[in-house]
Scaffold this motif. Structure first.
Motif, PDB file in Angstrom:
ATOM      1  N   MET A 176       6.369  34.790 -94.423  1.00  0.00           N
ATOM      2  CA  MET A 176       5.485  35.033 -95.561  1.00  0.00           C
ATOM      3  C   MET A 176       5.464  33.819 -96.487  1.00  0.00           C
ATOM      4  O   MET A 176       4.404  33.359 -96.918  1.00  0.00           O
ATOM      5  CB  MET A 176       5.952  36.286 -96.303  1.00  0.00           C
ATOM      6  CG  MET A 176       5.096  36.704 -97.481  1.00  0.00           C
ATOM      7  SD  MET A 176       3.349  37.050 -97.092  1.00  0.00           S
ATOM      8  CE  MET A 176       3.458  38.736 -96.449  1.00  0.00           C
ATOM      9  N   MET A 177       6.618  33.267 -96.788  1.00  0.00           N
ATOM     10  CA  MET A 177       6.678  32.127 -97.712  1.00  0.00           C
ATOM     11  C   MET A 177       5.944  30.912 -97.140  1.00  0.00           C
ATOM     12  O   MET A 177       5.333  30.143 -97.885  1.00  0.00           O
ATOM     13  CB  MET A 177       8.142  31.765 -98.023  1.00  0.00           C
ATOM     14  CG  MET A 177       8.878  32.791 -98.864  1.00  0.00           C
ATOM     15  SD  MET A 177       8.029  33.230-100.437  1.00  0.00           S
ATOM     16  CE  MET A 177       7.389  34.870-100.061  1.00  0.00           C
ATOM     17  N   GLU A 178       5.963  30.768 -95.834  1.00  0.00           N
ATOM     18  CA  GLU A 178       5.254  29.647 -95.201  1.00  0.00           C
ATOM     19  C   GLU A 178       3.744  29.855 -95.249  1.00  0.00           C
ATOM     20  O   GLU A 178       2.986  28.954 -94.890  1.00  0.00           O
ATOM     21  CB  GLU A 178       5.722  29.468 -93.745  1.00  0.00           C
ATOM     22  CG  GLU A 178       7.177  29.022 -93.601  1.00  0.00           C
ATOM     23  CD  GLU A 178       7.460  27.666 -94.257  1.00  0.00           C
ATOM     24  OE1 GLU A 178       6.502  26.961 -94.644  1.00  0.00           O
ATOM     25  OE2 GLU A 178       8.647  27.331 -94.422  1.00  0.00           O
ATOM     26  N   ASN A 179       3.321  31.025 -95.691  1.00  0.00           N
ATOM     27  CA  ASN A 179       1.888  31.313 -95.709  1.00  0.00           C
ATOM     28  C   ASN A 179       1.331  31.621 -97.094  1.00  0.00           C
ATOM     29  O   ASN A 179       0.198  32.073 -97.205  1.00  0.00           O
ATOM     30  CB  ASN A 179       1.578  32.463 -94.746  1.00  0.00           C
ATOM     31  CG  ASN A 179       1.569  31.969 -93.303  1.00  0.00           C
ATOM     32  OD1 ASN A 179       0.583  31.396 -92.860  1.00  0.00           O
ATOM     33  ND2 ASN A 179       2.683  32.144 -92.598  1.00  0.00           N
ATOM     34  N   ALA A 232       5.672  43.080 -99.893  1.00  0.00           N
ATOM     35  CA  ALA A 232       6.110  43.485-101.239  1.00  0.00           C
ATOM     36  C   ALA A 232       6.732  42.306-101.977  1.00  0.00           C
ATOM     37  O   ALA A 232       6.515  42.121-103.179  1.00  0.00           O
ATOM     38  CB  ALA A 232       7.110  44.639-101.137  1.00  0.00           C
ATOM     39  N   ASP A 233       7.489  41.502-101.264  1.00  0.00           N
ATOM     40  CA  ASP A 233       8.120  40.329-101.883  1.00  0.00           C
ATOM     41  C   ASP A 233       7.056  39.348-102.383  1.00  0.00           C
ATOM     42  O   ASP A 233       7.155  38.818-103.495  1.00  0.00           O
ATOM     43  CB  ASP A 233       9.026  39.631-100.861  1.00  0.00           C
ATOM     44  CG  ASP A 233      10.174  40.513-100.399  1.00  0.00           C
ATOM     45  OD1 ASP A 233      10.546  41.447-101.131  1.00  0.00           O
ATOM     46  OD2 ASP A 233      10.684  40.280 -99.281  1.00  0.00           O
ATOM     47  N   ALA A 234       6.048  39.113-101.561  1.00  0.00           N
ATOM     48  CA  ALA A 234       4.987  38.171-101.937  1.00  0.00           C
ATOM     49  C   ALA A 234       4.194  38.697-103.135  1.00  0.00           C
ATOM     50  O   ALA A 234       3.823  37.935-104.026  1.00  0.00           O
ATOM     51  CB  ALA A 234       4.067  37.927-100.745  1.00  0.00           C
ATOM     52  N   ILE A 242       3.460  39.826 -90.111  1.00  0.00           N
ATOM     53  CA  ILE A 242       2.585  39.398 -91.214  1.00  0.00           C
ATOM     54  C   ILE A 242       1.309  38.732 -90.712  1.00  0.00           C
ATOM     55  O   ILE A 242       0.330  38.634 -91.442  1.00  0.00           O
ATOM     56  CB  ILE A 242       3.313  38.471 -92.219  1.00  0.00           C
ATOM     57  CG1 ILE A 242       3.557  37.094 -91.615  1.00  0.00           C
ATOM     58  CG2 ILE A 242       4.595  39.081 -92.758  1.00  0.00           C
ATOM     59  CD1 ILE A 242       3.546  35.996 -92.679  1.00  0.00           C
ATOM     60  N   TYR A 243       1.309  38.286 -89.462  1.00  0.00           N
ATOM     61  CA  TYR A 243       0.111  37.621 -88.936  1.00  0.00           C
ATOM     62  C   TYR A 243      -1.018  38.606 -88.629  1.00  0.00           C
ATOM     63  O   TYR A 243      -2.117  38.198 -88.274  1.00  0.00           O
ATOM     64  CB  TYR A 243       0.472  36.756 -87.722  1.00  0.00           C
ATOM     65  CG  TYR A 243       1.470  35.692 -88.114  1.00  0.00           C
ATOM     66  CD1 TYR A 243       1.109  34.673 -88.993  1.00  0.00           C
ATOM     67  CD2 TYR A 243       2.789  35.738 -87.659  1.00  0.00           C
ATOM     68  CE1 TYR A 243       2.025  33.721 -89.410  1.00  0.00           C
ATOM     69  CE2 TYR A 243       3.710  34.786 -88.060  1.00  0.00           C
ATOM     70  CZ  TYR A 243       3.324  33.775 -88.940  1.00  0.00           C
ATOM     71  OH  TYR A 243       4.233  32.840 -89.357  1.00  0.00           O
ATOM     72  N   ASP A 244      -0.740  39.892 -88.771  1.00  0.00           N
ATOM     73  CA  ASP A 244      -1.827  40.877 -88.667  1.00  0.00           C
ATOM     74  C   ASP A 244      -2.717  40.866 -89.910  1.00  0.00           C
ATOM     75  O   ASP A 244      -3.779  41.476 -89.916  1.00  0.00           O
ATOM     76  CB  ASP A 244      -1.253  42.282 -88.441  1.00  0.00           C
ATOM     77  CG  ASP A 244      -0.681  42.443 -87.041  1.00  0.00           C
ATOM     78  OD1 ASP A 244      -1.307  41.940 -86.085  1.00  0.00           O
ATOM     79  OD2 ASP A 244       0.391  43.062 -86.906  1.00  0.00           O
ATOM     80  N   ILE A 245      -2.260  40.174 -90.957  1.00  0.00           N
ATOM     81  CA  ILE A 245      -3.108  39.989 -92.143  1.00  0.00           C
ATOM     82  C   ILE A 245      -3.864  38.677 -91.968  1.00  0.00           C
ATOM     83  O   ILE A 245      -3.252  37.618 -91.773  1.00  0.00           O
ATOM     84  CB  ILE A 245      -2.257  39.891 -93.436  1.00  0.00           C
ATOM     85  CG1 ILE A 245      -1.322  41.090 -93.567  1.00  0.00           C
ATOM     86  CG2 ILE A 245      -3.161  39.770 -94.665  1.00  0.00           C
ATOM     87  CD1 ILE A 245      -0.342  40.977 -94.746  1.00  0.00           C
TER      88      ILE A 245
END
Lengths: 320, 320, 320
Positions: free
Chosen positions: C199-202, C161-163, C16-19
């Protein structure tokens, strides 16, 4: 615009002799590579059905890509998941086989405008393999053009990609090309070597083969080819070295040697370009140093599989 | 332009009764066949997901081709490679099954505009097969139209292709059509026969079935159909002879006979057109002479699978 | 027109850190979902090759659909049907492996503009899994962008997708989100949980994890995450409850508990939205009543897999 080779007609591509003018088709493929979508309407409303009796990576992806570059629809069937085909005539089919190639080929011909087939040899029945029983039965009963994606004895799409690669990368008019046998733990077909030999005999190169005694290819194919049993001698001053394993043709399908001395090394290759059809077993067929050097052109070869397939599809489509 | 059957709406195609006007749809399919790309924008931005619980050749290729002819995207999933689906409600899923059809059908419905499913019978559990547990659970939980690509008891795309073929090739207004059981070494479903019977009862033909005693199909399906246990009598003056094996319905899933006397021969067929859904076992179901004669129309039947699928997809797309 | 996030560049999507800007990409995905064909020319003449080392339903269909929505060509390869890849350097490949990832990644890069890979962990070799040996070797040798379709330790498309789903369905600015371990009969990867935690931490949520002792995820991932071993306490006042099983990280790959008390029930969930990545084992991970209630949002989550994949593909395509 490249001059249209309007006179060149391809009705099928089961071996390299289906190309009437090899140097011209090589040039046209190189031209196509620069602008692969230039003919993307040619395949509109046309369908390529790809039949795999054997697994495939490069052939599958490059041929599918080539067809789509030309605007074709592609449908892929892994035959062995689906079928046990009967190839013999007159059989009472009350055992394993569920459909005869007569029906299969005719039926698929109605869903396809071109059929591409991969069907490897048994390597146990020389005569049956030589007869190209799968490819030829399909060719006989299909009512649309057939493309050979590697059959029992031939791999003409690979040979065309190889010739394109040599043409692109040669630095002298008539380079020296050496096909050398290399060791491998499994018994492999002769198809790649056969088609490569035929191709080299039909383009302007100085060509020879080197392999251990007993690994002579079908003599009908190597009739005009120089064979040297001394690898070092053969490789001398080579511009292109093509490594490939194959099993014995005379002792059909057998592994006569796994002699590691035949492995290709940087020391043997020197400044020659290194070729292989892939997949290649590292440090068995060829050492890492060769594949990881700038002289290895195996990746370009694989890339040219797309344009070999695309020029063949284009020629056949133009003739539909 | 063919008159649009604007009044004909198809919401799904799980059996032939989903067609409200069979003669009209047959005519429209024949019309479509002449210009298969006429509606190539109808399926734009629409996706067909094809789910195969069982292997497929004709159904897979013809349905994929039909969808692409209409401009649809096609995604294919061989279910058993991926999944063990649970179909029962209330199960504690801590054994083999990894996903419930409730989720599977709803999820796929979001990736698909139409879902096509192939799911054969067990041939061991009559009641379960009769309930069409796979097809019906998908139909129940999916939120998009379902197409039956051969279920436990029905093969309505085949029956539609068969009807199209008869309509194309009949030379008299009301031809005599005979469905004859034929021997086969394996226990086969009744699905093709069932849907063919239903279709024949709904078009203008003189229809009868012939099979050995014990091979009666589901009596609810053959309620209005003449059954003749004497093959020779039944075949007399036939215009179309459809050969098909099926296993027993009463002794569910069993092979009661492999009597080679029921094999179809040229002598029996005479000038009748020979039909079979394919794949066919040569010299078991029917002798070579029949399949290799001009009276065999099995290849045309297979071709019409495309147009059967295409007219069904078209009707459903028009209703989305 | 949505304001183009011209500054956001994605060169790959392996975690996810590629975003660079997660809230912005979530908004753009939600926008894309409303008009999924708005960029259907972006992927013209571009090919996505999807490589599956493991089976897939949702990931396969949603990613293929996303690519086609953008006008890309898609080619799919089930790797294990075809290949035994070698991932170690310097190996003498005379045993099982037939092709080195160096060649494979370079070759496929020539047929693909983007490569998507699914490669699950061994769950037996912690260090090897942590090294992401398959994904990272492909990333290293490929010459085109790589998308992670679930690797040994991460499933960033699922997390995206979850986010998206949480953003769409949240009713307060900063909802409480709980990730709860749930029982399962098989040892499962930690990948979904890992990426979800990251993801949730971001994003702007009040997040905690609950699981039995011994099921701590990789502490580097949960460094800033609150862990509560009391499920009831953790679930209190939750707005979103995400259930997921994973095997132990400390006792690597082991099942330490199948305690049915951790199964999610309607009574535990109350009015929280229920999330799961699917496939889900009913009445093991979560009871029927939850999945069949209106509070279950697992189907929407699965739908958003398409738009997660599509926004990632779009960002990468814009950067090609």
């Amino acid at each position: 615009m490249f001059p249209l080779s309007w006179e060149m007609i391809m009705k099928k591509y089961t071996n390299i002799y289906d190309i009437s003018n090899i140097p011209e088709i090589i040039q046209e493929a190189i031209h196509l590579k620069k602008n692969p979508f230039a003919h993307e309407n040619l395949g509109k409303h046309k369908t390529l059905v790809m039949l795999f009796f054997n697994a495939s990576l490069r052939t599958r992806l490059s041929t599918e890509k080539a067809a789509k570059n030309l605007g074709m629809q592609v449908m892929i069937l892994n035959v062995n998941d689906t079928w046990n085909l009967e190839f013999e005539d007159g059989t009472v089919m009350n055992f394993n086989t569920t459909e005869h190639v007569k029906e299969a080929a005719q039926v698929i011909s109605q869903y396809a405008d071109i059929i591409a087939i991969r069907a490897f040899p048994s390597l146990t029945n020389k005569e049956k393999d030589a007869s190209e029983w799968i490819l030829n039965r399909f060719t006989k009963h299909a009512t649309v053009p057939i493309i050979n994606m590697e059959s029992a004895t031939m791999h003409p799409l690979q040979a065309l990609a190889d010739a394109i690669t040599i043409e692109e990368l040669k630095t002298i008019k008539k380079p020296k090309v050496v096909l050398t046998w290399a060791p491998h733990p499994k018994a492999l077909p002769q198809a790649v070597a056969n088609s490569f030999v035929e191709m080299m005999e039909n383009i302007d190169v100085d060509f020879c083969i080197t392999h251990p005694k007993g690994y002579e290819l079908n003599p009908e194919i190597t009739l005009e080819t120089q064979i040297n049993y001394n690898q070092a001698e053969a490789l001398k001053d080579a511009d292109f070295v093509y490594a490939k394993n194959w099993s014995s043709y005379s002792n059909y399908g057998e592994i006569l040697s796994q002699d590691a001395n035949w492995m290709l090394t940087q020391e043997k290759i020197k400044t020659a370009k290194f070729m292989h059809c892939l997949p290649v077993r590292r440090n068995v067929v060829v050492e890492d140093a060769v594949l990881d050097s700038n002289n290895s052109i195996v990746i370009q070869q694989a890339n040219n599989r797309t344009y070999a397939a695309q020029i063949v599809l284009k020629k056949i489509l133009e003739n539909l």
